[in-house]
Design a protein around this motif. Structure first.
Motif, PDB file in Angstrom:
ATOM      1  N   PHE A  95      15.336  12.047 -11.025  1.00  0.00           N
ATOM      2  CA  PHE A  95      16.113  11.251 -10.072  1.00  0.00           C
ATOM      3  C   PHE A  95      16.865  12.157  -9.100  1.00  0.00           C
ATOM      4  O   PHE A  95      17.313  13.242  -9.469  1.00  0.00           O
ATOM      5  N   PHE A  96      17.011  11.655  -7.867  1.00  0.00           N
ATOM      6  CA  PHE A  96      17.785  12.368  -6.843  1.00  0.00           C
ATOM      7  C   PHE A  96      19.003  11.534  -6.481  1.00  0.00           C
ATOM      8  O   PHE A  96      18.915  10.325  -6.281  1.00  0.00           O
ATOM      9  N   ASP A  97      20.141  12.211  -6.367  1.00  0.00           N
ATOM     10  CA  ASP A  97      21.398  11.562  -5.982  1.00  0.00           C
ATOM     11  C   ASP A  97      21.526  11.595  -4.462  1.00  0.00           C
ATOM     12  O   ASP A  97      21.752  12.653  -3.869  1.00  0.00           O
ATOM     13  N   HIS A  98      21.384  10.432  -3.824  1.00  0.00           N
ATOM     14  CA  HIS A  98      21.472  10.352  -2.364  1.00  0.00           C
ATOM     15  C   HIS A  98      22.908  10.328  -1.848  1.00  0.00           C
ATOM     16  O   HIS A  98      23.114  10.301  -0.634  1.00  0.00           O
TER      17      HIS A  98
ATOM     18  N   SER B 181      -2.103  14.886 -23.387  1.00  0.00           N
ATOM     19  CA  SER B 181      -2.390  15.075 -21.970  1.00  0.00           C
ATOM     20  C   SER B 181      -1.171  14.726 -21.115  1.00  0.00           C
ATOM     21  O   SER B 181      -0.175  14.194 -21.611  1.00  0.00           O
ATOM     22  N   VAL B 182      -1.291  15.023 -19.818  1.00  0.00           N
ATOM     23  CA  VAL B 182      -0.201  14.784 -18.870  1.00  0.00           C
ATOM     24  C   VAL B 182      -0.722  13.971 -17.696  1.00  0.00           C
ATOM     25  O   VAL B 182      -1.806  14.224 -17.173  1.00  0.00           O
ATOM     26  N   ASP B 183       0.079  12.990 -17.282  1.00  0.00           N
ATOM     27  CA  ASP B 183      -0.227  12.142 -16.131  1.00  0.00           C
ATOM     28  C   ASP B 183       1.075  11.955 -15.371  1.00  0.00           C
ATOM     29  O   ASP B 183       2.035  11.406 -15.909  1.00  0.00           O
ATOM     30  N   THR B 184       1.149  12.424 -14.128  1.00  0.00           N
ATOM     31  CA  THR B 184       2.396  12.281 -13.379  1.00  0.00           C
ATOM     32  C   THR B 184       2.182  11.457 -12.118  1.00  0.00           C
ATOM     33  O   THR B 184       1.064  11.349 -11.616  1.00  0.00           O
ATOM     34  N   GLY B 185       3.278  10.868 -11.625  1.00  0.00           N
ATOM     35  CA  GLY B 185       3.195  10.072 -10.406  1.00  0.00           C
ATOM     36  C   GLY B 185       4.430  10.241  -9.546  1.00  0.00           C
ATOM     37  O   GLY B 185       5.563  10.035 -10.011  1.00  0.00           O
ATOM     38  N   MET B 186       4.201  10.632  -8.287  1.00  0.00           N
ATOM     39  CA  MET B 186       5.283  10.781  -7.307  1.00  0.00           C
ATOM     40  C   MET B 186       4.878  10.021  -6.044  1.00  0.00           C
ATOM     41  O   MET B 186       3.871  10.330  -5.413  1.00  0.00           O
ATOM     42  N   GLY B 187       5.644   9.002  -5.676  1.00  0.00           N
ATOM     43  CA  GLY B 187       5.336   8.244  -4.477  1.00  0.00           C
ATOM     44  C   GLY B 187       5.491   9.102  -3.228  1.00  0.00           C
ATOM     45  O   GLY B 187       6.575   9.648  -2.982  1.00  0.00           O
ATOM     46  N   LEU B 188       4.426   9.235  -2.459  1.00  0.00           N
ATOM     47  CA  LEU B 188       4.477  10.090  -1.271  1.00  0.00           C
ATOM     48  C   LEU B 188       5.510   9.596  -0.273  1.00  0.00           C
ATOM     49  O   LEU B 188       6.277  10.389   0.291  1.00  0.00           O
ATOM     50  N   GLU B 189       5.561   8.297  -0.051  1.00  0.00           N
ATOM     51  CA  GLU B 189       6.507   7.764   0.934  1.00  0.00           C
ATOM     52  C   GLU B 189       7.949   7.998   0.480  1.00  0.00           C
ATOM     53  O   GLU B 189       8.836   8.263   1.294  1.00  0.00           O
ATOM     54  N   ARG B 190       8.177   7.935  -0.822  1.00  0.00           N
ATOM     55  CA  ARG B 190       9.531   8.110  -1.354  1.00  0.00           C
ATOM     56  C   ARG B 190       9.992   9.562  -1.236  1.00  0.00           C
ATOM     57  O   ARG B 190      11.135   9.828  -0.837  1.00  0.00           O
ATOM     58  N   ILE B 191       9.123  10.517  -1.582  1.00  0.00           N
ATOM     59  CA  ILE B 191       9.513  11.925  -1.475  1.00  0.00           C
ATOM     60  C   ILE B 191       9.602  12.336  -0.012  1.00  0.00           C
ATOM     61  O   ILE B 191      10.441  13.166   0.368  1.00  0.00           O
ATOM     62  N   ALA B 192       8.774  11.732   0.854  1.00  0.00           N
ATOM     63  CA  ALA B 192       8.856  12.026   2.288  1.00  0.00           C
ATOM     64  C   ALA B 192      10.200  11.568   2.843  1.00  0.00           C
ATOM     65  O   ALA B 192      10.821  12.269   3.656  1.00  0.00           O
TER      66      ALA B 192
ATOM     67  N   PHE C  24       0.849  -1.196   0.000  1.00  0.00           N
ATOM     68  CA  PHE C  24       0.000   0.000   0.000  1.00  0.00           C
ATOM     69  C   PHE C  24       0.879   1.239   0.000  1.00  0.00           C
ATOM     70  O   PHE C  24       1.865   1.315   0.735  1.00  0.00           O
ATOM     71  N   PHE C  25       0.524   2.218  -0.837  1.00  0.00           N
ATOM     72  CA  PHE C  25       1.241   3.492  -0.842  1.00  0.00           C
ATOM     73  C   PHE C  25       0.316   4.551  -1.418  1.00  0.00           C
ATOM     74  O   PHE C  25      -0.779   4.259  -1.910  1.00  0.00           O
ATOM     75  N   GLU C  26       0.764   5.796  -1.338  1.00  0.00           N
ATOM     76  CA  GLU C  26       0.026   6.903  -1.947  1.00  0.00           C
ATOM     77  C   GLU C  26       0.818   7.459  -3.121  1.00  0.00           C
ATOM     78  O   GLU C  26       2.035   7.633  -3.037  1.00  0.00           O
ATOM     79  N   MET C  27       0.101   7.761  -4.191  1.00  0.00           N
ATOM     80  CA  MET C  27       0.724   8.334  -5.383  1.00  0.00           C
ATOM     81  C   MET C  27       0.224   9.759  -5.570  1.00  0.00           C
ATOM     82  O   MET C  27      -0.964   9.993  -5.805  1.00  0.00           O
ATOM     83  N   LEU C  28       1.141  10.710  -5.422  1.00  0.00           N
ATOM     84  CA  LEU C  28       0.822  12.108  -5.706  1.00  0.00           C
ATOM     85  C   LEU C  28       0.871  12.317  -7.215  1.00  0.00           C
ATOM     86  O   LEU C  28       1.743  11.761  -7.894  1.00  0.00           O
TER      87      LEU C  28
ATOM     88  N   GLU D 262      14.560   7.401  -8.392  1.00  0.00           N
ATOM     89  CA  GLU D 262      13.499   8.132  -9.086  1.00  0.00           C
ATOM     90  C   GLU D 262      12.503   8.686  -8.077  1.00  0.00           C
ATOM     91  O   GLU D 262      12.031   7.962  -7.199  1.00  0.00           O
ATOM     92  N   ILE D 263      12.180   9.971  -8.185  1.00  0.00           N
ATOM     93  CA  ILE D 263      11.209  10.574  -7.276  1.00  0.00           C
ATOM     94  C   ILE D 263       9.927  11.013  -7.981  1.00  0.00           C
ATOM     95  O   ILE D 263       8.911  11.259  -7.320  1.00  0.00           O
ATOM     96  N   TRP D 264       9.958  11.134  -9.310  1.00  0.00           N
ATOM     97  CA  TRP D 264       8.761  11.620 -10.001  1.00  0.00           C
ATOM     98  C   TRP D 264       8.819  11.167 -11.446  1.00  0.00           C
ATOM     99  O   TRP D 264       9.867  11.228 -12.086  1.00  0.00           O
ATOM    100  N   ASN D 265       7.682  10.704 -11.958  1.00  0.00           N
ATOM    101  CA  ASN D 265       7.590  10.306 -13.353  1.00  0.00           C
ATOM    102  C   ASN D 265       6.543  11.162 -14.051  1.00  0.00           C
ATOM    103  O   ASN D 265       5.383  11.181 -13.640  1.00  0.00           O
ATOM    104  N   LEU D 266       6.949  11.864 -15.096  1.00  0.00           N
ATOM    105  CA  LEU D 266       6.042  12.687 -15.893  1.00  0.00           C
ATOM    106  C   LEU D 266       5.738  11.938 -17.177  1.00  0.00           C
ATOM    107  O   LEU D 266       6.643  11.649 -17.965  1.00  0.00           O
ATOM    108  N   VAL D 267       4.470  11.601 -17.376  1.00  0.00           N
ATOM    109  CA  VAL D 267       4.058  10.862 -18.562  1.00  0.00           C
ATOM    110  C   VAL D 267       3.348  11.816 -19.516  1.00  0.00           C
ATOM    111  O   VAL D 267       2.400  12.497 -19.125  1.00  0.00           O
ATOM    112  N   PHE D 268       3.817  11.852 -20.749  1.00  0.00           N
ATOM    113  CA  PHE D 268       3.237  12.727 -21.766  1.00  0.00           C
ATOM    114  C   PHE D 268       2.445  11.877 -22.761  1.00  0.00           C
ATOM    115  O   PHE D 268       3.008  11.291 -23.682  1.00  0.00           O
TER     116      PHE D 268
END
Length: 342
Positions: free
Chosen positions: A178-181, A226-237, A91-95, A202-208
């Protein structure tokens, strides 16, 4: 934003897009209302599927959501990976933010760049992006908006950067951020043999969505890209709270702390996988039961049964003789429902 909670991060995302003329749309149910082919909602676009295909009209052309998702059955099944990686969940949330024939690539990239570098305050020098290797428009937009040099915009020639709804239907190129940790973690840039490590995440995917796949060999332009994006809330948190591990976020630490207290076992490297499993599976079970899914021998009920049994098994692996998973589930269910959309 390192001191922000998961709930505050979600709110920042939604309010940012509301400020930019997007309608905040409530998460749809985990059991999809509009797609009997799906076992569970597994991404933010599920509730908008008929809008993208033109079968449904709504009174807005821009939307933003925090979508409840489960990936534990059917095509997307992460169940057996949960516990053994820092980022897999059932289970997760997708922003997400969505444009239904309104803005397209350049504006989507502009919104993403401003949110992550200004509102979230992420260091732009630690960011990389990927684009589909044929997508010069996205490549040039990133150079213009972010000021990236060519080596920070990585062209990917595989399906990793080309999204499709299925063998036919809407499809289009992606651009992933992508973020460099840091070099204390192993892993290489996307597109390299070491891309699956923990360093570049990867922190965010922008789909065109700009094409329609009519047949296997025929692809045409959509009349309204159209645009559809997805950012995992737990991952960005995790990133904003100073970690690459989703289970180190405030939300999960509270659940793991409660499980540790009930089992009278301290969490450490030797048992970390079991605590991750319990924490994740408690959340999934809580929300599925709240939507009327009950353990059974088939379909969605069987998936829930597997999730619950796996959580119970890991509580026994911790040495507990009590029904820890069920105790935690009872305590957590209402708390999760209260917390998730606050």
């Amino acid at each position: 934003m390192a001191d922000k909670t998961l709930n505050e991060i979600r709110n920042t995302f939604l309010k940012y897009f509301e400020k930019n003329d997007h309608k905040i749309v409530e998460s749809s149910n985990l059991v999809p209302n509009n797609d009997p082919t799906l076992m569970f909602a597994n991404s933010g676009m599920v509730q908008f599927k008929n809008v993208f295909t033109g079968l449904e009209k709504r009174d807005y052309v821009r939307a933003t959501t925090s979508q409840k998702c489960v990936r534990a059955g059917g095509k997307h099944n992460d169940l057996e990976n949960v516990g053994y990686t820092p980022r897999h969940h059932t289970f997760f949330e997708m922003l997400g933010n969505f444009s239904f024939g309104d803005y397209f690539k350049e504006q989507a990239i502009h919104y993403a760049w401003n949110l992550i570098t200004k509102d979230f305050g992420i260091d732009k020098n630690r960011l990389y992006v990927t684009v589909f290797h044929e997508d010069d428009e996205a490549f040039n937009s990133w150079k213009k908006i972010a000021g990236f040099s060519d080596d920070r915009i990585i062209r990917i020639a595989t399906s990793d950067n080309f999204w499709s709804m299925g063998e036919t239907g809407p499809c289009g190129p992606c651009s992933e951020i992508f973020f460099d940790h840091g070099d204390h973690l192993s892993g290489g840039l996307p597109g390299t043999k070491d891309e699956d490590g923990d360093r570049f995440i990867e922190i965010w995917n922008l789909v065109f969505m700009q094409f329609e796949q009519v047949t296997k060999d025929k692809r045409i332009n959509l009349p309204k890209p159209s645009v559809d994006t997805g950012m995992g809330l737990e991952r960005i948190a995790a990133l904003l709270q100073g970690s690459h591990d989703n289970y180190e976020t405030d939300h999960f630490k509270k659940i793991i702390g409660s499980a540790s207290e009930i089992t009278k076992v301290k969490s450490d490297k030797s048992n970390l996988a079991s605590f991750r499993v319990i924490a994740d599976h408690l959340r999934a079970s809580s929300f599925l039961i709240a939507e009327g899914v009950l353990p059974s021998n088939e379909g969605r009920g069987y998936v829930l049964r597997r999730i619950m049994r796996r959580g119970m098994r890991h509580s026994h692996l911790l040495g507990s003789k009590e029904p820890v998973f069920l105790i935690c589930l009872t305590l957590l269910k209402m708390k999760c429902l209260e917390t998730i959309q606050n």
